[in-house]
Design a protein around this motif. Structure first.
Motif, PDB file in Angstrom:
ATOM      1  N   HIS A 112       0.820  -1.211   0.000  1.00  0.00           N
ATOM      2  CA  HIS A 112       0.000   0.000   0.000  1.00  0.00           C
ATOM      3  C   HIS A 112       0.856   1.264   0.000  1.00  0.00           C
ATOM      4  N   ASP A 113       2.103   1.157   0.394  1.00  0.00           N
ATOM      5  CA  ASP A 113       2.970   2.311   0.640  1.00  0.00           C
ATOM      6  C   ASP A 113       3.343   3.034  -0.651  1.00  0.00           C
ATOM      7  N   ILE A 114       3.027   4.314  -0.711  1.00  0.00           N
ATOM      8  CA  ILE A 114       3.356   5.100  -1.906  1.00  0.00           C
ATOM      9  C   ILE A 114       4.490   6.090  -1.643  1.00  0.00           C
ATOM     10  N   THR A 115       5.142   5.956  -0.503  1.00  0.00           N
ATOM     11  CA  THR A 115       6.245   6.841  -0.154  1.00  0.00           C
ATOM     12  C   THR A 115       7.318   6.804  -1.236  1.00  0.00           C
ATOM     13  N   GLY A 116       7.733   7.983  -1.682  1.00  0.00           N
ATOM     14  CA  GLY A 116       8.833   8.091  -2.635  1.00  0.00           C
ATOM     15  C   GLY A 116       8.451   7.902  -4.090  1.00  0.00           C
ATOM     16  N   LEU A 117       7.175   7.703  -4.396  1.00  0.00           N
ATOM     17  CA  LEU A 117       6.787   7.583  -5.800  1.00  0.00           C
ATOM     18  C   LEU A 117       6.956   8.930  -6.506  1.00  0.00           C
ATOM     19  N   THR A 118       7.305   8.879  -7.762  1.00  0.00           N
ATOM     20  CA  THR A 118       7.489  10.101  -8.549  1.00  0.00           C
ATOM     21  C   THR A 118       6.125  10.675  -8.941  1.00  0.00           C
ATOM     22  N   PRO A 119       6.087  11.937  -9.313  1.00  0.00           N
ATOM     23  CA  PRO A 119       4.823  12.514  -9.794  1.00  0.00           C
ATOM     24  C   PRO A 119       4.250  11.728 -10.986  1.00  0.00           C
ATOM     25  N   LYS A 120       5.112  11.234 -11.859  1.00  0.00           N
ATOM     26  CA  LYS A 120       4.648  10.459 -13.012  1.00  0.00           C
ATOM     27  C   LYS A 120       4.021   9.133 -12.552  1.00  0.00           C
ATOM     28  N   GLU A 121       4.619   8.493 -11.558  1.00  0.00           N
ATOM     29  CA  GLU A 121       4.053   7.245 -11.029  1.00  0.00           C
ATOM     30  C   GLU A 121       2.716   7.498 -10.332  1.00  0.00           C
ATOM     31  N   LEU A 122       2.603   8.600  -9.609  1.00  0.00           N
ATOM     32  CA  LEU A 122       1.343   8.943  -8.952  1.00  0.00           C
ATOM     33  C   LEU A 122       0.256   9.242  -9.979  1.00  0.00           C
ATOM     34  N   GLU A 123       0.643   9.897 -11.048  1.00  0.00           N
ATOM     35  CA  GLU A 123      -0.309  10.173 -12.129  1.00  0.00           C
ATOM     36  C   GLU A 123      -0.762   8.867 -12.781  1.00  0.00           C
ATOM     37  N   SER A 124       0.170   7.962 -13.011  1.00  0.00           N
ATOM     38  CA  SER A 124      -0.153   6.654 -13.566  1.00  0.00           C
ATOM     39  C   SER A 124      -1.094   5.896 -12.638  1.00  0.00           C
ATOM     40  N   LEU A 125      -0.828   5.951 -11.336  1.00  0.00           N
ATOM     41  CA  LEU A 125      -1.679   5.305 -10.348  1.00  0.00           C
ATOM     42  C   LEU A 125      -3.110   5.817 -10.459  1.00  0.00           C
TER      43      LEU A 125
END
Length: 172
Positions: A112-125
């Motif tokens: 579940h941990d999203i710590t350290g994800l890049t803005p692009k990865e968060l957008e993809s999520l």
């Protein structure tokens, strides 16, 4: 004590019926039919990690569940993708938010941990959450982690609107 005359009683009801029949944008006004009751799905429940793990597609008679962003989806209809031995089976039975964001099946990313994800990865999520999971699979519950503390007590500080990349209005 006598009540109002029958004609007076019907006028407010007749007025409401007329408004409903003539009001633009209302389903009954557009179709000239009574609206159908909303279809109800299974009740939404709260899943602990252990409970969610029971639905990893290992048993043929069980539904297959996976969570993304703490939302538990029934992905049984995609059994060819998520069932036992299928390519994305590693995502099931747990909250695989990080793996979905990174497009990764690495066991270290199946969390579940999203710590350290890049803005692009968060957008993809967000994109995959909305266009794949919410669009294709029914929501059957939420992970306990979203609203409970580690000891199981209620997280009184939990506010869905404060969660990163979470909008409760988009979930229903």
């Amino acid at each position: 004590m006598a009540g109002p005359a029958p004609g007076r009683r019907l006028r407010p009801l007749a007025a409401v019926a007329l408004v409903l029949a003539l009001a633009p944008g209302l389903p009954a006004a557009q179709s000239r039919q009574a609206p159908r009751p909303a279809e109800r799905g299974p009740p939404v429940r709260l899943f602990t990690e252990d409970e969610l793990a029971r639905y990893a597609g290992e048993q043929d008679d069980q539904p297959i569940y996976m969570a993304v962003k703490g939302v538990v989806f029934d992905v049984t209809s995609g059994k060819e993708f998520y069932g036992r031995g299928a390519p994305y089976n590693a995502l099931t039975g747990k909250d695989s938010t990080r793996g979905v964001a990174k497009m990764s099946l690495d066991p270290a990313d199946l969390t579940h941990d999203i710590t350290g994800l890049t803005p692009k990865e968060l957008e993809s999520l967000d994109d995959v959450f909305t266009r794949v999971y919410k669009a294709k699979y029914p929501i059957v519950g939420y992970t306990a982690r979203r609203i409970l503390n580690e000891d199981g007590s209620p997280n009184l500080d939990f506010k869905p609107e404060d969660q990163p990349h979470f909008d409760i209005k988009d979930e229903f």
